[in-house]
Design a protein around this motif. Sequence first.
Motif, mmCIF file in Angstrom:
data_model
loop_
_atom_site.group_PDB
_atom_site.id
_atom_site.type_symbol
_atom_site.label_atom_id
_atom_site.label_comp_id
_atom_site.label_asym_id
_atom_site.label_seq_id
_atom_site.Cartn_x
_atom_site.Cartn_y
_atom_site.Cartn_z
ATOM 1 N N ALA A 291 -3.932 0.598 -9.287
ATOM 2 C CA ALA A 291 -3.319 0.434 -8.275
ATOM 3 C C ALA A 291 -4.400 1.320 -7.214
ATOM 4 N N GLU A 292 -6.038 1.064 -7.203
ATOM 5 C CA GLU A 292 -6.460 0.807 -6.010
ATOM 6 C C GLU A 292 -6.813 -0.429 -5.992
ATOM 7 N N LEU A 293 -6.009 -1.613 -7.149
ATOM 8 C CA LEU A 293 -6.898 -2.765 -6.772
ATOM 9 C C LEU A 293 -6.329 -3.178 -6.150
ATOM 10 N N LEU A 294 -4.297 -2.921 -6.627
ATOM 11 C CA LEU A 294 -3.371 -3.478 -6.024
ATOM 12 C C LEU A 294 -3.290 -3.277 -4.126
ATOM 13 N N LEU A 295 -3.857 -1.883 -4.070
ATOM 14 C CA LEU A 295 -4.068 -1.502 -2.338
ATOM 15 C C LEU A 295 -4.794 -2.305 -1.843
ATOM 16 N N ARG A 296 -6.169 -2.388 -2.015
ATOM 17 C CA ARG A 296 -7.113 -3.328 -1.727
ATOM 18 C C ARG A 296 -6.895 -4.592 -1.657
#
Length: 355
Positions: A291-296
Amino acid sequence: MKTTADLEWLESASARDLLSMACGHLKLDASIVALAPADTNALSFGNTPHEELQTLFAPHFPAGTDVAADLADEVQLCRAFAEPRLILGEIETKIEGIVSKFPTVAAHIQVGANKGDVLDPFILAANFDLLSGRNMDRTIEMTIAHKILMKIEDLLGGMHELVIGSMRGNFRVPEPLQTLSGSKNVLHPATNPFPGADIGQVPLPQTPNKIRLFQCKNKTGSAKGGDGARLGQQLRLLAETYGAETFYAAIVGNTLVGHRSKGAVLKASPETAVLVGNAALAELTRSDSGAELLLRTYRRAFRTVSHKTGYDFESVSTGIVADFSKLTAGGDFIDSWLHQAMGGPRVDQDSRFAQ
DNA sequence: CTGTGCAATATGGCTATTAT
DNA sequence: ATAATAGCCATATTGCACAG
């Protein structure tokens, strides 16, 4: 297959290989590479949470700069994508495409691309009295924002597919171009091999013969009506045809409670795993930081596109308010729009008069 | 037996993309 | 240009399980 190679590289490479790649992209001194643990592989180093990576890098760069954060971003991007620049470019293009369709003049909110989709004067009235304190400017701002947010909703569904489908080890199942067999729903080995799946994964070394196929939704309530039954049947057919492991995944959400199509899918395809949120991303990205990766990735793209296009909501809405004022010529703007939205020649409004 | 909450199913109003 | 298909959200309705 390229996706296999992308994944294998990640599993065979070391943490230092991955960091070296990230440093290369950012043109940073190669001496940084020694910061990565010598005995860790690229996959697990790449799965390290952003916060932790940043803490590791920060002491080695001047305070007050963004270099450590950027490098942490880059490590996660290199972990996720074999060619991060390529995919970022694609995302930016997609976002730019949507931004270019944001409303700029009154006509854009008065009627949609489909002539039948006219701004609803009754909703406008409700907005005016219930939401906007009887203020015309605010009413119109809300209307514009609503239109834009609907476009963004649509954009995000597509971006999740694009981004997750481009991650190492994953492939996207394109919409079938030619439906020789009559429908997009019908499996056809050459033209439509995976109906019902959006994203696939090449077999893992642990399960060499299991292809994994995913139907991705944005939220658990996205599918409506008979969608669940149809999707379930399709997933079951994929499992039977290919021995595939099937997943019905919703990206956003923290519980299966309130899922509107889980039951229908499971009834038709009991072996399918129904997933939401981090559980879904863990399977789709093989990382706990999915999820963090997508947001980033998205935030970087949103920021770039915002600078590039310079879409200015405030000035657009000022202009649209002026357009409405002109149309209204001093009268009540909702009344005036009512007539615009409902009136017209009979031949256009009554099938008995239509030529 | 009734009220409550949940899950499943529908309906309605949108946009985008592809086939025709 | 239009139709078909697919994607989105909000809300209403209905059946069911369970508590009081």
